[in-house]
Design a protein around this motif. Sequence first.
Motif, PDB file in Angstrom:
ATOM      1  N   VAL A  66       8.184  -2.231 -11.723  1.00  0.00           N
ATOM      2  CA  VAL A  66       7.121  -2.356 -10.734  1.00  0.00           C
ATOM      3  C   VAL A  66       6.625  -3.798 -10.675  1.00  0.00           C
ATOM      4  CG1 VAL A  66       4.821  -1.560 -10.065  1.00  0.00           C
ATOM      5  CG2 VAL A  66       6.446   0.045 -11.090  1.00  0.00           C
ATOM      6  N   ALA A  67       6.453  -4.418 -11.837  1.00  0.00           N
ATOM      7  CA  ALA A  67       5.968  -5.805 -11.868  1.00  0.00           C
ATOM      8  C   ALA A  67       6.941  -6.744 -11.174  1.00  0.00           C
ATOM      9  CB  ALA A  67       5.746  -6.238 -13.317  1.00  0.00           C
ATOM     10  N   ALA A  68       8.230  -6.571 -11.431  1.00  0.00           N
ATOM     11  CA  ALA A  68       9.234  -7.438 -10.813  1.00  0.00           C
ATOM     12  C   ALA A  68       9.282  -7.226  -9.300  1.00  0.00           C
ATOM     13  CB  ALA A  68      10.604  -7.171 -11.427  1.00  0.00           C
ATOM     14  N   LEU A  72       2.018  -0.553  -2.913  1.00  0.00           N
ATOM     15  CA  LEU A  72       1.987  -1.300  -4.171  1.00  0.00           C
ATOM     16  C   LEU A  72       0.597  -1.330  -4.814  1.00  0.00           C
ATOM     17  CD1 LEU A  72       4.420  -4.335  -3.738  1.00  0.00           C
ATOM     18  CD2 LEU A  72       4.470  -2.570  -5.517  1.00  0.00           C
ATOM     19  N   PRO A  73      -0.494  -1.436  -4.046  1.00  0.00           N
ATOM     20  CA  PRO A  73      -1.808  -1.428  -4.701  1.00  0.00           C
ATOM     21  C   PRO A  73      -2.091  -0.156  -5.488  1.00  0.00           C
ATOM     22  CG  PRO A  73      -1.997  -2.256  -2.460  1.00  0.00           C
ATOM     23  CD  PRO A  73      -0.603  -1.713  -2.604  1.00  0.00           C
ATOM     24  N   THR A  74      -1.418   0.945  -5.159  1.00  0.00           N
ATOM     25  CA  THR A  74      -1.652   2.213  -5.867  1.00  0.00           C
ATOM     26  C   THR A  74      -0.906   2.279  -7.193  1.00  0.00           C
ATOM     27  OG1 THR A  74       0.203   3.416  -4.860  1.00  0.00           O
ATOM     28  CG2 THR A  74      -1.855   3.330  -3.621  1.00  0.00           C
ATOM     29  N   ALA A  75      -0.003   1.341  -7.454  1.00  0.00           N
ATOM     30  CA  ALA A  75       0.819   1.401  -8.667  1.00  0.00           C
ATOM     31  C   ALA A  75       0.066   0.955  -9.908  1.00  0.00           C
ATOM     32  CB  ALA A  75       2.072   0.538  -8.483  1.00  0.00           C
ATOM     33  N   GLY A  76      -1.063   0.272  -9.743  1.00  0.00           N
ATOM     34  CA  GLY A  76      -1.834  -0.170 -10.896  1.00  0.00           C
ATOM     35  C   GLY A  76      -1.228  -1.390 -11.559  1.00  0.00           C
ATOM     36  N   ARG A  77      -1.719  -1.683 -12.742  1.00  0.00           N
ATOM     37  CA  ARG A  77      -1.268  -2.871 -13.467  1.00  0.00           C
ATOM     38  C   ARG A  77       0.128  -2.658 -14.049  1.00  0.00           C
ATOM     39  NH1 ARG A  77      -4.971  -6.743 -14.225  1.00  0.00           N
ATOM     40  NH2 ARG A  77      -7.154  -6.253 -13.790  1.00  0.00           N
ATOM     41  N   TRP A 107       6.128   6.512  -7.772  1.00  0.00           N
ATOM     42  CA  TRP A 107       5.814   6.978  -6.419  1.00  0.00           C
ATOM     43  C   TRP A 107       5.864   5.825  -5.422  1.00  0.00           C
ATOM     44  CZ3 TRP A 107       1.851   5.847  -2.961  1.00  0.00           C
ATOM     45  CH2 TRP A 107       1.765   6.689  -1.847  1.00  0.00           C
ATOM     46  N   ALA A 108       5.323   4.668  -5.800  1.00  0.00           N
ATOM     47  CA  ALA A 108       5.323   3.519  -4.897  1.00  0.00           C
ATOM     48  C   ALA A 108       6.750   3.090  -4.553  1.00  0.00           C
ATOM     49  CB  ALA A 108       4.555   2.361  -5.526  1.00  0.00           C
ATOM     50  N   LEU A 109       7.608   3.065  -5.553  1.00  0.00           N
ATOM     51  CA  LEU A 109       8.993   2.673  -5.299  1.00  0.00           C
ATOM     52  C   LEU A 109       9.722   3.733  -4.472  1.00  0.00           C
ATOM     53  CD1 LEU A 109      10.091   1.104  -8.706  1.00  0.00           C
ATOM     54  CD2 LEU A 109       9.346  -0.056  -6.630  1.00  0.00           C
ATOM     55  N   ARG A 110       9.469   5.014  -4.760  1.00  0.00           N
ATOM     56  CA  ARG A 110      10.156   6.082  -4.026  1.00  0.00           C
ATOM     57  C   ARG A 110       9.759   6.081  -2.549  1.00  0.00           C
ATOM     58  NH1 ARG A 110      14.358   8.019  -5.803  1.00  0.00           N
ATOM     59  NH2 ARG A 110      13.576   9.268  -7.548  1.00  0.00           N
ATOM     60  N   VAL A 111       8.499   5.884  -2.269  1.00  0.00           N
ATOM     61  CA  VAL A 111       8.064   5.860  -0.873  1.00  0.00           C
ATOM     62  C   VAL A 111       8.691   4.682  -0.146  1.00  0.00           C
ATOM     63  CG1 VAL A 111       6.060   5.574   0.631  1.00  0.00           C
ATOM     64  CG2 VAL A 111       5.925   7.099  -1.332  1.00  0.00           C
ATOM     65  N   THR A 112       8.799   3.547  -0.842  1.00  0.00           N
ATOM     66  CA  THR A 112       9.462   2.388  -0.234  1.00  0.00           C
ATOM     67  C   THR A 112      10.933   2.684   0.031  1.00  0.00           C
ATOM     68  OG1 THR A 112       7.956   0.903  -1.429  1.00  0.00           O
ATOM     69  CG2 THR A 112       9.950  -0.067  -0.503  1.00  0.00           C
ATOM     70  N   GLN A 113      11.591   3.357  -0.899  1.00  0.00           N
ATOM     71  CA  GLN A 113      12.997   3.732  -0.695  1.00  0.00           C
ATOM     72  C   GLN A 113      13.153   4.633   0.531  1.00  0.00           C
ATOM     73  OE1 GLN A 113      14.095   5.590  -4.371  1.00  0.00           O
ATOM     74  NE2 GLN A 113      13.938   3.698  -5.572  1.00  0.00           N
ATOM     75  N   ILE A 114      12.261   5.584   0.678  1.00  0.00           N
ATOM     76  CA  ILE A 114      12.320   6.485   1.836  1.00  0.00           C
ATOM     77  C   ILE A 114      12.168   5.690   3.129  1.00  0.00           C
ATOM     78  CG2 ILE A 114      11.132   8.382   3.012  1.00  0.00           C
ATOM     79  CD1 ILE A 114      10.429   9.497   0.236  1.00  0.00           C
ATOM     80  N   ALA A 115      11.263   4.715   3.133  1.00  0.00           N
ATOM     81  CA  ALA A 115      11.072   3.884   4.326  1.00  0.00           C
ATOM     82  C   ALA A 115      12.330   3.085   4.638  1.00  0.00           C
ATOM     83  CB  ALA A 115       9.881   2.948   4.117  1.00  0.00           C
TER      84      ALA A 115
END
Length: 315
Positions: free
Chosen positions: A14-16, A124-129, A143-151
């Motif tokens: 997530v950080a990368a 991305l703001p929902t992913a936290g630190r 979840w943030a990465l999966r939603v981006t993949q779907i998009a």
Amino acid sequence: MTGWLTEAVPRGRVAAFRTLVYLFVAADLVVFTPWVRTRVDVPGDLYRPLLIGRLLGLPTPTPALVAVIFWGLLALSLLAATGRAPRLLGWAVFALYFEWMIVAMSYGKVDHDRFGLLVALAVLPTAGRARHGDPTRTEAGGWALRVTQIAVICTYFLAAWAKFRFGGLDWATGSVLARAIIRRGTELADVIAQVPHLLVVAQFGILAFELLSPLVFVLPQRWRLAAVGFFYSFHLVTIATITISFAPHLVAMTSFLPLEKVRPVVWARRLLTRGRGTPGSEAAPPTTATPATDAEPVAGPATGPEPAVGPAAGT
């Protein structure tokens, strides 16, 4: 389904991904879409805001408004790339970039290669630190990465749907690629265009690729990465032939990749360490010979005494 949507991933991934996305936003402002700043030079009557712009009642862009968006977004995206205040900075970057895109796309042309990037900025703001290299797994980041993949995959699939909606099978059998090559083709494209029927075959291939793209989610991890590699190769060919880059889409598509393995900070430290020399690579300081003592002579053969061996001889 919930487990699939929130499949945990390492925080380092997530950080990368966050750093890459926000750095691209900064680069986008100065490299890919600096022309947005010139939109305010045309008469305001030519501004036709997108539906979302009309619903939100956004004002007609002025030089002052666009300048504030540009400089504010440039500064905030660079700050957000550090991972600090991920929610505050993340929401601010999303809001400003969203308005930047509304200004860009409200003059008659809408690019669909930015859908995945906009979704990434929204989630991305929902992913936290998250820290680079952190192996701890997070469902929020997953979840943030999966939603981006779907998009990203929706960009492909809905592009095929649009082709059928407006062109039908004539899109595949027509001269779409031929026109693109005439307008903006490269020397490589000119060579390809000379092969009989190849462009029509390529058009059928593009449709098949876009329609089948959702299957990437049911592939095993190894084959999924191979499929994503094929996606990138497709865009590489597109750039090399008709000079369409899809750069924002390619950045969003890195959400499929194990980015936690890319650790530039660690690599930089190793490089600096090698530059200074690794432990044990320095030459050992010469040893000082111990002065000879009154030791008894060593007995040797009849031909003569054998030379002394040891510190006294300096060996």
